[in-house]
Design a protein around this motif. Structure first.
Motif, PDB file in Angstrom:
ATOM      1  N   THR A  39       0.780  -1.423  -0.013  1.00 31.29           N
ATOM      2  CA  THR A  39      -0.066   0.172   0.054  1.00 31.29           C
ATOM      3  C   THR A  39       0.822   1.293  -0.035  1.00 31.29           C
ATOM      4  O   THR A  39       0.579   2.147  -0.918  1.00 31.29           O
ATOM      5  N   LYS A  97       2.011   1.820  -3.519  1.00 27.53           N
ATOM      6  CA  LYS A  97       1.247   2.425  -4.279  1.00 27.53           C
ATOM      7  C   LYS A  97       0.794   3.736  -4.051  1.00 27.53           C
ATOM      8  O   LYS A  97       1.035   4.542  -4.931  1.00 27.53           O
ATOM      9  N   THR A 125      -7.603  -3.753   2.664  1.00 27.32           N
ATOM     10  CA  THR A 125      -6.916  -4.299   1.471  1.00 27.32           C
ATOM     11  C   THR A 125      -7.601  -5.416   0.973  1.00 27.32           C
ATOM     12  O   THR A 125      -8.468  -6.025   1.875  1.00 27.32           O
ATOM     13  N   TYR A 185      -8.215   4.607   2.417  1.00 26.56           N
ATOM     14  CA  TYR A 185      -8.212   4.029   1.158  1.00 26.56           C
ATOM     15  C   TYR A 185      -8.677   2.631   1.140  1.00 26.56           C
ATOM     16  O   TYR A 185      -8.683   2.079   2.268  1.00 26.56           O
ATOM     17  N   TYR A 186      -8.889   2.123   0.014  1.00 21.66           N
ATOM     18  CA  TYR A 186      -9.100   0.659  -0.180  1.00 21.66           C
ATOM     19  C   TYR A 186      -8.235   0.155  -1.556  1.00 21.66           C
ATOM     20  O   TYR A 186      -8.315   0.932  -2.274  1.00 21.66           O
ATOM     21  N   THR A 187      -7.904  -0.963  -1.517  1.00 16.38           N
ATOM     22  CA  THR A 187      -7.089  -1.660  -2.391  1.00 16.38           C
ATOM     23  C   THR A 187      -7.777  -2.708  -3.089  1.00 16.38           C
ATOM     24  O   THR A 187      -8.305  -3.663  -2.265  1.00 16.38           O
ATOM     25  N   ASP A 188      -7.964  -3.194  -4.357  1.00 20.59           N
ATOM     26  CA  ASP A 188      -8.599  -4.093  -4.872  1.00 20.59           C
ATOM     27  C   ASP A 188      -7.639  -4.952  -6.066  1.00 20.59           C
ATOM     28  O   ASP A 188      -8.338  -5.316  -6.902  1.00 20.59           O
ATOM     29  N   ASP A 195      -4.304   0.013  -8.431  1.00 20.25           N
ATOM     30  CA  ASP A 195      -5.443  -0.731  -7.519  1.00 20.25           C
ATOM     31  C   ASP A 195      -5.440   0.143  -6.253  1.00 20.25           C
ATOM     32  O   ASP A 195      -5.467  -0.848  -5.347  1.00 20.25           O
ATOM     33  N   LEU A 196      -5.511   1.412  -6.347  1.00 20.05           N
ATOM     34  CA  LEU A 196      -5.722   2.024  -5.061  1.00 20.05           C
ATOM     35  C   LEU A 196      -6.803   3.194  -5.015  1.00 20.05           C
ATOM     36  O   LEU A 196      -6.663   3.930  -6.061  1.00 20.05           O
TER      37      LEU A 196
END
Length: 439
Positions: free
Chosen positions: A239, A242, A366, A390-393, A400-401
């Motif tokens: 993260t 990113k 995440t 934030y969230y990541t996928d 992907d952030l």
């Protein structure tokens, strides 16, 4: 459940008291600044169901675990203060009675004889009455202290369960399919007093979107010092990579720096140093020669500083040291918990309790793409009250952030549930068609 309040001049001293007197299993219910320092309220064997029972009807106002913990802490403060006042009153009564007895012992026989001869019955009756008043007052205060002790010990009967309609029961079941825990699902469903199931479902989703807090501004624009904490494998370093890549693309590398406090594992810095070399960003390591504050002092000219940490548990040697270092820093370090969306709700809460003493100001979700349902994650942030930054996928850097917003997150969770239901329906249909083909 044992609850205790600690006072100290600094957060580090308070945490040391907690560690020495209650051990590593203590759960911090609340912490706040008071005159002369800080106050921490901690609990051993903390159980949310027990806390709700002890709070009675007031527990209905606690829509999440953070509010419930704060209410439990405030109740403990109030009861402890009342207990102190009762003890003070008992001490004053005893001192007053002692002074009266001492006065009689010092008085001359002539004075006593004169007072008695003036009216024998009245002085005796007033003396007996005074002793009776003192005894009654002491007995009343002892009973009051006993009841306060019972309340502080959580010895209170559980509140009676209220009736639940069929629609509310079905709504609670759907919310649990969504991924919410039984307590939160039940709390949301009970607020739907009457009407259709779909109306209750929409109402619950709106309440969930309202209860999920998110960060308004992006770190890249606002700047500052941000630290990511969490268990090993939650995605802290990725993260940070990113975030750093996105910042360099937008503002360049001159005003960014990376820091790691992970000095406990062999080759723990390699991935962060790789990011630093690729992005041409300096990477500093906190160790025995360089404290976190020393490094942050040197990097004070940087617009954004991202701090990576070791994924330690409460049983690890450096756990207390690392969290205390973050908590007592004189820099405004905004510590965020990194939680994987694939974790079980109990693990999420356990991680939160483990890192809560680091003065968490938010969280990062995440592995959203790997989770079957997202209700567990949304329920976690709603119950803890942690704003989602934030969230990541995915693993793409920095693609992907995503900056978190409540409504899109709830909408994404609904779409994920629909996908899961469609897959289950397709598998069911396929399972019924196979026997026909065989026939």
């Amino acid at each position: 459940m044992k609850v205790k309040r600690f006072f100290a001049k600094s957060m580090a001293e308070a945490l040391k008291q907690v560690s020495e007197q209650m051990g590593p299993d203590a759960v911090i219910l609340s912490n706040r600044r008071v005159d002369g320092g800080v106050e921490i309220v901690c609990a051993l064997d903390y159980d949310e169901n027990m806390a709700r029972q002890s709070l009675g009807e007031q527990a209905s106002e606690a829509t999440n675990s953070a509010l419930l913990a704060e209410m439990q802490a405030e109740r403990h403060r109030r009861l402890e203060d009342e207990l102190g006042r009762s003890r003070s009153r008992i001490r004053e009564v005893r001192e007053s009675r002692a002074e009266r007895n001492q006065g009689y012992s010092k008085a001359s026989y002539a004075d006593l004889h004169e007072s008695v001869s003036d009216g024998f019955d009245e002085p005796v009756s007033s003396s007996v009455s005074g002793q009776t008043d003192y005894s009654d007052e002491l007995a009343r205060m002892r009973a009051e202290i006993s009841s306060l002790r019972d309340l502080m010990g959580g010895q209170r009967s559980a509140p009676e369960k209220t009736g639940v309609s069929a629609v509310q029961q079905r709504l609670a079941e759907r919310l649990q399919e969504f991924g919410l825990g039984p307590d939160l699902a039940g709390s949301l469903s009970r607020r739907h007093k009457s009407g259709k199931l779909d109306d209750g479902w929409k109402q619950s989703l709106r309440m969930l979107a309202t209860g999920v807090r998110t960060s308004r501004q992006e770190w890249l624009d606002e700047g500052g010092v941000y630290a990511l904490v969490g268990p090993t494998g939650s995605g802290k370093t990725t993260t940070i990579g990113k975030l750093a890549a996105r910042y360099v693309l937008k503002y360049g590398a001159d005003s960014l720096a990376l820091v790691t406090t992970d000095r406990y594992r062999v080759a723990a810095h390699e991935q962060l140093f790789v990011f630093g070399r690729i992005l041409n960003v300096p990477v500093r390591v906190v160790d025995e020669s360089n404290t976190l504050d020393d490094i942050l002092d040197e990097l004070s000219d940087r617009h954004l500083v991202l701090v990576d940490t070791a994924g330690l548990t409460s049983s690890d040697k450096g756990y207390q040291e690392q969290l205390s270092e973050l908590a007592r820093s004189h820099h405004n370090v905004r510590t965020h918990l990194v939680v994987s969306a694939t974790s079980q709700p109990r693990i999420m809460k356990s991680v939160w309790h483990c890192y809560k003493m680091a003065n968490l100001t938010g969280c990062v979700m995440t592995k959203i793409d790997e989770a079957l349902t997202l209700g567990e994650s949304l329920g976690f942030v709603m119950e803890t009250g942690l704003p989602v930054a934030y969230y990541t996928d995915g693993q793409k850097i920095p693609g992907d952030l995503h900056h978190a917003e409540a409504v899109p997150l709830v909408r994404l969770a609904v779409e994920r549930l629909k996908t899961l239901q469609q897959q289950a329906a397709s598998e069911k249909v396929a399972g019924t068609e196979r026997p026909r083909e065989m026939a």
